[in-house]
Design a protein around this motif. Structure first.
Motif, short mmCIF file in Angstrom:
data_model
loop_
_atom_site.label_atom_id
_atom_site.label_comp_id
_atom_site.label_asym_id
_atom_site.label_seq_id
_atom_site.Cartn_x
_atom_site.Cartn_y
_atom_site.Cartn_z
N GLU A 72 -31.42 4.12 -32.34
CA GLU A 72 -30.45 3.00 -32.62
C GLU A 72 -31.20 2.04 -33.62
O GLU A 72 -30.65 1.55 -34.43
N ALA A 75 -31.01 3.62 -36.96
CA ALA A 75 -29.45 3.37 -37.35
C ALA A 75 -29.32 2.07 -37.91
O ALA A 75 -28.83 1.78 -39.12
N ARG A 79 -28.68 1.08 -41.81
CA ARG A 79 -27.50 0.22 -42.51
C ARG A 79 -27.92 -0.77 -43.25
O ARG A 79 -27.19 -1.25 -44.26
N GLN A 121 -24.00 10.56 -36.44
CA GLN A 121 -22.74 10.27 -35.81
C GLN A 121 -22.56 8.64 -36.30
O GLN A 121 -21.54 8.30 -36.70
N LEU A 122 -23.69 7.69 -35.93
CA LEU A 122 -23.76 6.38 -36.24
C LEU A 122 -23.77 6.12 -37.71
O LEU A 122 -23.13 5.25 -38.02
#
Length: 380
Positions: A72, A75, A79, A121-122
């Protein structure tokens, strides 16, 4: 092709993300660094990562939770760096928690925590990960992976060019000249030993966790290094072994720090201890460059420095003093931000994977042959 590279190194300070564009020949690509972002790990996650890298035991559910938290964090950094989803593919190194170089008795292995399908996926993007596995399966060290990429990104000059990364571990790249009788020589590279790992751990211990690293080299500046101890430490087997070689916190972690502090003795102040460890990190690199000259008659013209240790003026001063005759240059001067280099490498490795271009070099890792590196996963 626009690619996103994600790197979280042995310093465990967070994730570096780079968005880059690659085109042209895989061996000598044209590239543009579009954006670089650093996202620190939350303090609790940083402590858990370092503990895992020291071999501290944990329950299965704790390992699962840690891997998910790392994914996470990757990710989040991705982003921030690529908010509009421009990257076609993501190259992610994951977080190394244990690295075991091959020996005559045991094959090599390396463990990077990452849930790659979850990351894909994220981000809704294909992810290339597990870059070390193919080289290890071919009998190589699986590390370092940056030297061949360094050569492709920066190219050569009239003489041998050395690049030094000062992360938790110090690693060297040697790029052959672009002309002359040595122009067809192989790229070389290896892990020298500790750069920031022992310094950071010592500062954290002496400050009871209030400081994470020696900001501005302040503690080292206030102390005096023990050259007698440094000379003895340089005789240890790892530092006397020729390449290929690779290492990490498994060898240069808390236990190793405690051994060195015990060797320095109770009368050694915290400032003197940090000064000695800082000088030791520089001395390791200087000795490797001298051994390179004695072994292969290679003396680089310049030493290009990247990584977080570039910001420690005492470490840089020690490098300049000990690497006599070498011009030290920040990678920033060549258009490569100090902290962005390794993330850029993993963006390139992802592009190379898409192009089916071999990314390892037997001259560096000791693998039996070249191989395309990485495993590709797609979002569901």
């Amino acid at each position: 092709m626009r690619c996103l590279g994600l790197m979280s190194g042995t310093s465990a300070d967070g994730v570096d993300a780079v968005l880059a564009d690659f085109r042209g020949s895989p061996n000598h690509p044209q590239w543009d660094l579009i954006r670089h972002v650093h996202r620190p790990y939350p303090e609790d996650l940083r402590r858990r990562v370092i503990s895992a890298g020291q071999g501290e035991p944990g329950r299965a559910n704790q390992w699962l939770d840690l891997t998910e938290a790392i994914t996470e964090a990757q990710a989040t950094a991705a982003r921030s760096c690529d908010p509009h989803g421009e990257a076609v593919v993501v190259g992610c190194h994951g977080q190394t928690v244990w690295h075991r170089p091959p020996t005559s008795q045991q094959r090599g292995a390396s463990w990077q925590l990452l849930q790659a399908p979850l990351l894909a996926q994220l981000l809704d993007r294909p992810v290339v990960h597990d870059f070390r596995a193919a080289d290890l399966a071919l009998g190589g060290q699986g590390a370092p992976l940056v030297p061949k990429a360094d050569a492709a990104l920066l190219g050569g000059t009239k003489g041998w060019r050395a690049l030094l990364n000062l992360g938790g571990i110090a690693n060297l790249t040697l790029i052959p000249p672009c002309c002359g009788p040595e122009r067809d020589a192989s790229v070389q590279g290896w892990d020298c030993g500790p750069a920031n790992s022992l310094i950071d751990l010592a500062v954290q211990q002496f400050s009871n966790g209030t400081l994470l690293f020696d900001r501005g080299g302040a503690m080292a500046q206030a102390g005096y290094s023990d050259e007698t101890k440094i000379c003895r430490w340089l005789q240890e087997p790892y530092f006397q072994s020729p390449p290929p070689k690779s290492t990490g916190r498994e060898l240069f972690g808390r236990a190793n720090l405690q051994q060195r502090l015990n060797d320095l003795g109770r009368d050694c102040s915290s400032q003197d201890a940090v000064a000695t460890l800082t000088s030791f990190s520089a001395a390791v690199v200087a000795q490797d460059l001298e051994q390179l000259m004695q072994r292969d008659w290679i003396r680089p013209l310049e030493l290009i420095v990247a990584g977080g240790g570039r910001h420690n003026p005492v470490l840089m001063d020690q490098l300049q003093q000990r690497c006599r005759g070498l011009q030290l240059i920040s990678s920033q001067a060549l258009g490569l931000p100090v902290e962005a280099r390794e993330a850029l490498v993993f963006a390139l490795l992802a592009w190379w994977h898409q192009r089916k271009h071999p990314a390892n070099a037997p001259s560096i890792t000791g693998a039996s042959r070249e191989s395309v590196l990485g495993v590709l996963v797609h979002p569901g």
